[in-house]
Design an enzyme around this catalytic site. Structure first.
Site, short mmCIF file in Angstrom:
data_model
loop_
_atom_site.label_atom_id
_atom_site.label_comp_id
_atom_site.label_asym_id
_atom_site.label_seq_id
_atom_site.Cartn_x
_atom_site.Cartn_y
_atom_site.Cartn_z
N ASP A 169 0.81 -1.21 0.00
CA ASP A 169 0.00 0.00 0.00
C ASP A 169 0.85 1.27 0.00
OD1 ASP A 169 -2.10 -1.71 0.09
OD2 ASP A 169 -2.57 -1.39 2.21
N GLY A 170 2.07 1.17 0.54
CA GLY A 170 2.95 2.34 0.59
C GLY A 170 3.30 2.87 -0.79
N ASN A 256 -4.52 8.93 2.96
CA ASN A 256 -5.01 8.18 4.12
C ASN A 256 -5.52 9.09 5.23
OD1 ASN A 256 -4.97 5.51 3.39
ND2 ASN A 256 -3.10 5.00 4.48
N ASP A 286 -4.67 11.62 23.44
CA ASP A 286 -3.39 11.46 22.77
C ASP A 286 -3.35 12.18 21.43
OD1 ASP A 286 -2.38 10.03 24.82
OD2 ASP A 286 -2.40 8.08 23.83
#
Length: 436
Positions: A169-170, A256, A286
């Protein structure tokens, strides 16, 4: 349409009614029209390219007020298919880095594209420094026929007709990063570890690539987020210029998600969230994830959000470990604009990253503006939009995978005419054993 614009429009109509028959349009009318057009352009908002246009008349009397800022009509996403108005010539091949398993498929694909399809092949310049590739005799013969580029230095806009990704996917995320405006069609082969966004298998790549080059393919338009960081020293005029510009130097497009987190600080993030200029809530925890539907199956899903099909026009807002159990992830319309700023009383700054890259600090007074970009990533489907996505859910995420419940015919202790009698006999036999 805002009240000021309605006043302008009414003034135009009134002047036209007051004018004598045959009179030429007055300069004031032209001025009012120009002002009205400028104002509607100024407030024109980005929409997703994936939503079909709804029917705009409701019953015999009701309808949506029309103005010049209306969105163009978009065809049904299920009918989106690739077509070429001229044969594609230049192809960009992106391969997964530091993976020896991709080298042989890469050489086979490049050799076939050059010799069989007579295409101009672009590759990243760093590929030529790969020791394993330079030692391959087949690749050595192809080196002089390749055109190279360097990320961050060369502009590929209007130079590439078609993109082929080899890896995980990168590689698709990297292709999105290379094109900060219009993106050529992307065909992604699964040669990585996950492969959620890479639906093609490399076994019969010749047939599959040929079908795509001939225009036999469905498309999924994967929307991207347009992100602008505004520093605290910017004036209102500079902020307005940034937001209206499509300059890649000030706009960051992500496929993304955008992640805002507390970095190395031990304190909670304290982030103010605005929606179309209205303060919605403050995020204490966070951090915060703002993702596309494509990114909904990545970090956002791991943080507890729903998974959304990439053709749905939406923006997902997901808190990361919020300091409130009632803070649930939300889904927003794709056309809204989000503003994310560090709360004035926050104990620390925050950090922001875009698709895992370009990480930078957000200080007090800085803000991040996010909306849906008008430049989606046209991802080529191996089958169609629905089958590809659900196959990826099942294959990569094992979505709803469990042992199936047995049917009643397979449960011998619950079926059969003698079940009750057998149970009674077992009880009697047990009692007799106790007496003995």
């Amino acid at each position: 349409m805002r009240e000021e614009d309605l006043i302008l429009a009414r003034a135009i109509v009134q002047q036209q009614q007051d004018a004598s028959p045959g009179a030429s349009p007055a300069p004031l009318r032209r001025t009012l029209v120009t002002n009205l057009q400028d104002k509607t352009k100024q407030f024109r908002r980005t929409r997703s390219l994936n939503a079909p246009s709804p029917f705009q008349q409701f019953g015999p009397c009701g309808r949506i007020m029309k103005n010049s800022a209306m969105v163009m009509q978009i065809q049904d996403p299920a009918s989106q298919r690739l077509t070429w108005y001229k044969p594609p010539l230049a192809v960009l091949v992106i391969k997964k880095v530091r993976d020896s398993k991709v080298l042989q498929p890469f050489v086979e694909l490049v050799e076939w594209l050059i010799h069989e399809k007579h295409m101009v092949v672009w590759v990243e310049a760093a590929i030529l420094d790969d020791a394993l590739l330079t030692g391959d005799k087949r690749f050595t013969k192809l080196q002089d026929k390749l055109i190279t580029f360097k990320d961050g230095r060369d502009d590929l806009t209007d130079k590439i007709d078609f993109i082929i990704c080899l890896g995980g996917d990168g590689t698709l995320l990297y292709a999105s990063l290379l094109f900060q405006k219009s993106v050529p069609p992307v065909m992604a082969f699964h040669l990585g570890s996950l492969g959620f966004l890479t639906p093609f298998q490399f076994d019969n790549f010749q047939e599959q690539v040929t079908n795509v080059l001939e225009g036999h393919a469905a498309l999924t338009l994967r929307s991207r987020l347009r992100c602008i960081i505004v520093r605290k020293d910017k004036t209102e005029q500079e902020i307005s210029t940034f937001k209206s510009s499509q300059d890649p130097s000030t706009n960051i497009l992500v496929l993304n998600e955008v992640v805002i987190d507390r970095g190395l600080s031990s304190y909670l993030s304290n982030i103010d969230l605005f929606l179309d200029g209205k303060h919605i809530t403050s995020v204490q925890g966070d951090g915060l994830i703002v993702s596309t539907p494509t990114g909904s199956t990545a970090y956002s899903a791991a943080a507890g959000a729903s998974m959304i099909h990439p053709s749905v026009p939406a923006i997902l807002v997901t808190p990361i470990c919020p300091h409130s159990l009632s803070f649930r992830p939300i889904v927003l319309p794709a056309g809204v604009e989000l503003k994310i700023a560090i709360s004035p009383d926050s104990r620390n700054s925050s950090w922001v990253s875009f698709d895992g890259r370009n990480r930078q600090e957000l200080l007090h007074g800085d803000s991040l503006h996010v909306t849906t970009s008008i430049y989606p990533v046209p991802s080529i489907c191996a089958q169609d939009q629905i089958a590809d996505w659900f196959d990826s859910l099942a294959e990569c995420l094992h979505w709803n995978v469990r042992k199936r419940q047995k049917c009643l015919d397979e449960l011998s202790d619950l079926t059969g005419s003698g079940t009750e009698d057998s149970a009674i006999e077992d009880i009697v036999r047990g009692m007799e054993n106790l007496e003995n």
